[in-house]
Design a protein around this motif. Sequence first.
Motif, PDB file in Angstrom:
ATOM      1  N   VAL A  26      48.987  -7.214  45.315  1.00 58.10           N
ATOM      2  CA  VAL A  26      48.349  -6.176  44.503  1.00 58.10           C
ATOM      3  C   VAL A  26      47.978  -4.985  45.379  1.00 58.10           C
ATOM      4  N   ILE A  27      48.309  -3.794  44.906  1.00 58.69           N
ATOM      5  CA  ILE A  27      47.861  -2.544  45.530  1.00 58.69           C
ATOM      6  C   ILE A  27      46.870  -1.910  44.569  1.00 58.69           C
ATOM      7  N   ARG A  28      45.593  -1.852  44.956  1.00 65.61           N
ATOM      8  CA  ARG A  28      44.566  -1.247  44.109  1.00 65.61           C
ATOM      9  C   ARG A  28      44.484   0.248  44.418  1.00 65.61           C
ATOM     10  N   LEU A  29      44.404   1.048  43.380  1.00 64.97           N
ATOM     11  CA  LEU A  29      44.427   2.503  43.526  1.00 64.97           C
ATOM     12  C   LEU A  29      43.111   3.097  43.049  1.00 64.97           C
ATOM     13  N   GLN A  30      42.529   3.979  43.887  1.00 64.44           N
ATOM     14  CA  GLN A  30      41.282   4.647  43.545  1.00 64.44           C
ATOM     15  C   GLN A  30      41.390   6.129  43.871  1.00 64.44           C
ATOM     16  N   PRO A  31      40.720   7.001  43.104  1.00 62.17           N
ATOM     17  CA  PRO A  31      40.708   8.424  43.459  1.00 62.17           C
ATOM     18  C   PRO A  31      39.782   8.674  44.625  1.00 62.17           C
ATOM     19  N   GLU A  32      40.074   9.715  45.389  1.00 64.07           N
ATOM     20  CA  GLU A  32      39.200  10.068  46.500  1.00 64.07           C
ATOM     21  C   GLU A  32      37.858  10.554  45.977  1.00 64.07           C
ATOM     22  N   GLY A  33      36.845  10.484  46.833  1.00 65.87           N
ATOM     23  CA  GLY A  33      35.541  11.029  46.485  1.00 65.87           C
ATOM     24  C   GLY A  33      35.530  12.540  46.634  1.00 65.87           C
ATOM     25  N   TRP A  34      34.368  13.136  46.322  1.00 67.67           N
ATOM     26  CA  TRP A  34      34.275  14.591  46.407  1.00 67.67           C
ATOM     27  C   TRP A  34      32.844  15.018  46.725  1.00 67.67           C
ATOM     28  N   ASN A  35      32.662  15.972  47.537  1.00 67.77           N
ATOM     29  CA  ASN A  35      31.468  16.738  47.942  1.00 67.77           C
ATOM     30  C   ASN A  35      30.122  16.017  47.911  1.00 67.77           C
ATOM     31  N   SER A  36      30.044  14.721  48.207  1.00 67.31           N
ATOM     32  CA  SER A  36      28.770  14.022  48.114  1.00 67.31           C
ATOM     33  C   SER A  36      27.752  14.504  49.141  1.00 67.31           C
ATOM     34  N   TRP A  37      28.198  14.937  50.323  1.00 69.41           N
ATOM     35  CA  TRP A  37      27.262  15.336  51.372  1.00 69.41           C
ATOM     36  C   TRP A  37      26.824  16.797  51.228  1.00 69.41           C
ATOM     37  N   ASP A  38      27.484  17.550  50.363  1.00 71.60           N
ATOM     38  CA  ASP A  38      27.166  18.969  50.210  1.00 71.60           C
ATOM     39  C   ASP A  38      26.307  19.220  48.980  1.00 71.60           C
ATOM     40  N   ASP A  39      25.595  18.219  48.520  1.00 70.61           N
ATOM     41  CA  ASP A  39      24.849  18.341  47.269  1.00 70.61           C
ATOM     42  C   ASP A  39      23.474  17.694  47.446  1.00 70.61           C
ATOM     43  N   PRO A  40      22.519  18.409  48.065  1.00 74.00           N
ATOM     44  CA  PRO A  40      21.220  17.805  48.411  1.00 74.00           C
ATOM     45  C   PRO A  40      20.237  17.755  47.241  1.00 74.00           C
ATOM     46  N   ILE A  41      20.641  17.161  46.147  1.00 77.91           N
ATOM     47  CA  ILE A  41      19.781  17.041  44.971  1.00 77.91           C
ATOM     48  C   ILE A  41      19.165  15.652  44.944  1.00 77.91           C
ATOM     49  N   GLY A  42      17.946  15.526  44.426  1.00 74.06           N
ATOM     50  CA  GLY A  42      17.288  14.234  44.317  1.00 74.06           C
ATOM     51  C   GLY A  42      17.835  13.408  43.167  1.00 74.06           C
ATOM     52  N   PHE A  43      17.442  12.133  43.133  1.00 73.31           N
ATOM     53  CA  PHE A  43      17.993  11.198  42.147  1.00 73.31           C
ATOM     54  C   PHE A  43      17.655  11.621  40.712  1.00 73.31           C
ATOM     55  N   VAL A  44      16.372  11.839  40.419  1.00 78.64           N
ATOM     56  CA  VAL A  44      15.985  12.173  39.044  1.00 78.64           C
ATOM     57  C   VAL A  44      16.540  13.532  38.614  1.00 78.64           C
ATOM     58  N   PRO A  45      16.461  14.598  39.449  1.00 80.38           N
ATOM     59  CA  PRO A  45      17.109  15.855  39.042  1.00 80.38           C
ATOM     60  C   PRO A  45      18.615  15.709  38.812  1.00 80.38           C
ATOM     61  N   TRP A  46      19.257  14.807  39.570  1.00 84.80           N
ATOM     62  CA  TRP A  46      20.687  14.565  39.353  1.00 84.80           C
ATOM     63  C   TRP A  46      20.934  13.963  37.971  1.00 84.80           C
ATOM     64  N   VAL A  47      20.108  12.981  37.561  1.00 90.35           N
ATOM     65  CA  VAL A  47      20.236  12.401  36.221  1.00 90.35           C
ATOM     66  C   VAL A  47      20.148  13.501  35.171  1.00 90.35           C
ATOM     67  N   GLU A  48      19.159  14.369  35.323  1.00 96.57           N
ATOM     68  CA  GLU A  48      18.973  15.455  34.361  1.00 96.57           C
ATOM     69  C   GLU A  48      20.163  16.417  34.382  1.00 96.57           C
ATOM     70  N   ARG A  49      20.711  16.669  35.578  1.00 95.99           N
ATOM     71  CA  ARG A  49      21.848  17.588  35.688  1.00 95.99           C
ATOM     72  C   ARG A  49      23.097  17.021  35.025  1.00 95.99           C
ATOM     73  N   VAL A  50      23.372  15.725  35.224  1.00 98.22           N
ATOM     74  CA  VAL A  50      24.551  15.119  34.598  1.00 98.22           C
ATOM     75  C   VAL A  50      24.492  15.281  33.083  1.00 98.22           C
ATOM     76  N   LEU A  51      23.330  15.015  32.496  1.00 99.17           N
ATOM     77  CA  LEU A  51      23.200  15.109  31.045  1.00 99.17           C
ATOM     78  C   LEU A  51      23.213  16.567  30.579  1.00 99.17           C
ATOM     79  N   ASP A  52      22.715  17.465  31.420  1.00 97.84           N
ATOM     80  CA  ASP A  52      22.756  18.891  31.078  1.00 97.84           C
ATOM     81  C   ASP A  52      24.190  19.404  31.085  1.00 97.84           C
ATOM     82  N   ARG A  53      25.010  18.900  32.014  1.00 93.70           N
ATOM     83  CA  ARG A  53      26.408  19.329  32.111  1.00 93.70           C
ATOM     84  C   ARG A  53      27.298  18.675  31.060  1.00 93.70           C
TER      85      ARG A  53
END
Length: 263
Positions: free
Chosen positions: A143-170
């Motif tokens: 089996v060859i498992r395929l996954q997409p690459e990640g993106w910009n996780s280190w360039d986004d200094p937002i906290g956990f709760v504001p991130w939750v709010e941002r995901v739902l806002d977007r």
Amino acid sequence: MLALRARPAEGTLERLARRIVAADLGMVVDRHDDGSASGQVDALIQAPDGPIPLEVVGDYDSAHLAMWKRLERIQHRLRVDGTAQGWIVWLRSSARINRIERELPGMLAEYEWPTDPFEQDELTPAMVRLGIVGLQPFDDPGVIRLQPEGWNSWDDPIGFVPWVERVLDRAPDVARKLRSFDDDAGQAFIWATAGSPWSVNSMLRQDDDEPALPEHQPTLPHGVSEVWIACTLTRRGCLQWSPERGWRRTGWITREESDLTVL
């Protein structure tokens, strides 16, 4: 006579979200969106007082989401000779799946994994041209498992709760769909990814004996009364917030890549 539309296939993460919520609440969580009308919620929690709508959303950029959907069509895997070495392969968002299916099995059959750890991040020029950004051996022969690459996780200094709010806002359609079913009691399930902020993936880690919980409650849009957060990375748990109980950890932990692809 009009032909009935075939019910669209349910996404892997929608199905897994139903499984996590059902196990945690001890309730049946049925798929609801059958494609017969626009704006349907993904699932219904069959609570004793009546069904509660559940909508699933991911923290993706558009290219990452498009690649994820393409990989879902082939169940995130290629099957090769049953005795062959298994692999996990991460793909650039622009990689062409038809070329991956055609060329990758033969390429990996001839590839020797370096024994020197400092050489294991190096890819051959052919792999780079194919759109591979990383790979590693995996204990699943054939089996060859395929996954997409990640993106910009280190360039986004937002906290956990504001991130939750941002995901739902977007993703305003999440609250809109929930309101259309029940104006007050909808629940959102958010999937974090490899590209989500460090604060999010760190909070979801389950390596500590007593992992921390967020300190603040989220401000949720009208229509979203409770929220669940899990992650597509391994060794991550699932957090849930409700007005009555605040933040808590569920019993779910994504232990292996197969947890996300074999349900």
